[in-house]
Design an enzyme around this catalytic site. Sequence first.
Site, short mmCIF file in Angstrom:
data_model
loop_
_atom_site.label_atom_id
_atom_site.label_comp_id
_atom_site.label_asym_id
_atom_site.label_seq_id
_atom_site.Cartn_x
_atom_site.Cartn_y
_atom_site.Cartn_z
N CYS A 88 -2.80 5.80 -2.48
CA CYS A 88 -1.82 4.72 -2.67
C CYS A 88 -2.37 3.34 -2.36
O CYS A 88 -2.12 2.39 -3.13
CB CYS A 88 -0.56 4.99 -1.83
SG CYS A 88 -0.79 4.97 -0.04
N HIS A 148 2.65 4.78 3.26
CA HIS A 148 2.62 4.80 1.79
C HIS A 148 2.82 3.39 1.27
O HIS A 148 3.76 2.69 1.67
CB HIS A 148 3.69 5.72 1.23
CG HIS A 148 3.72 5.75 -0.27
ND1 HIS A 148 2.58 5.98 -1.02
CD2 HIS A 148 4.73 5.52 -1.16
CE1 HIS A 148 2.89 5.92 -2.31
NE2 HIS A 148 4.17 5.64 -2.42
N ASP A 158 5.59 2.12 -8.00
CA ASP A 158 4.95 3.10 -7.14
C ASP A 158 3.84 3.79 -7.94
O ASP A 158 4.01 4.89 -8.45
CB ASP A 158 5.98 4.12 -6.64
CG ASP A 158 5.38 5.09 -5.63
OD1 ASP A 158 4.22 4.90 -5.25
OD2 ASP A 158 6.08 6.03 -5.22
#
Length: 285
Positions: A82, A122, A139
Amino acid sequence: MTEAVARDERWLGEELDLDAYLARIGYDGPRTASLDTLRALTRAHTTTFPFENLEIILGRGIPLDLKSLQDKLVRHARGGYCYENAGLFAAALERLGFDVRGLSGRVTFGSLATGAIRPATHALLRVTTPDDDRVWICDVGFGAGPLEPYELADSAGEFTLGDWRFRLEHRDDLWVLYQFGRDGWIDRYTFTENPQYRTDFAVGNHFVSTSPHSPFTTRPFLQRFRPDVHHVLDDLTLVTEYPDGTSESREIDATDLPKVLTEVFDIELDPADAEVLVTTPWRAA
């Protein structure tokens, strides 16, 4: 605001080789800061880069400077997790004129019901366009979509992006994203709108890439997300998931790892790294 502070609050899009990045994700559309462009870029990025932690397993670090991200993900056709994906994507969006803010999510995967607290590690991106006051969450680094940005709105509820189903809930100052899959509806992560900067991502990245308590320092973990299928390699278990919630899994032999990485995850390791991956005793007991 000093020049140094201003630089710390940006994603350094001016340092990005935009042509190389867009070629890598196969995007040749308009270079305008519009919602249509944001949707197309998110889809292209998410379906191009595999999620992977192989550098950690191979004994190397995860640098987040833009030069290193471009070298790994763009020029050497690798993937990342991420923090890498969010940093690269934020630079591209900033370069194109979007307003980009980092956010931090807390991956839960069902732990909301038990009350277990995991670290907020995250990386998410909060994005707006110049001609619209709506707020979008991109995302691109979770490894399992969504294919497009989703709107940060109390009225979002359940929504479908491609064939994949999600649900967004707002609880006081906390947002919760749910995803439908093989275990039905499950909370994926929570997040707040507290802004995060590159320095914050660096702190989270250090924990994720070095701590013995991180899930990414103990065994290979990879994902490959497509519009119609999601592949996951966890240790030596290969799982294939579909939008309707069905899935299948099988165990693979360590000697087959290089072949699986190439054929399923589009990752071609050089022979020396492939040998290390096959022979290193990283497997969980």
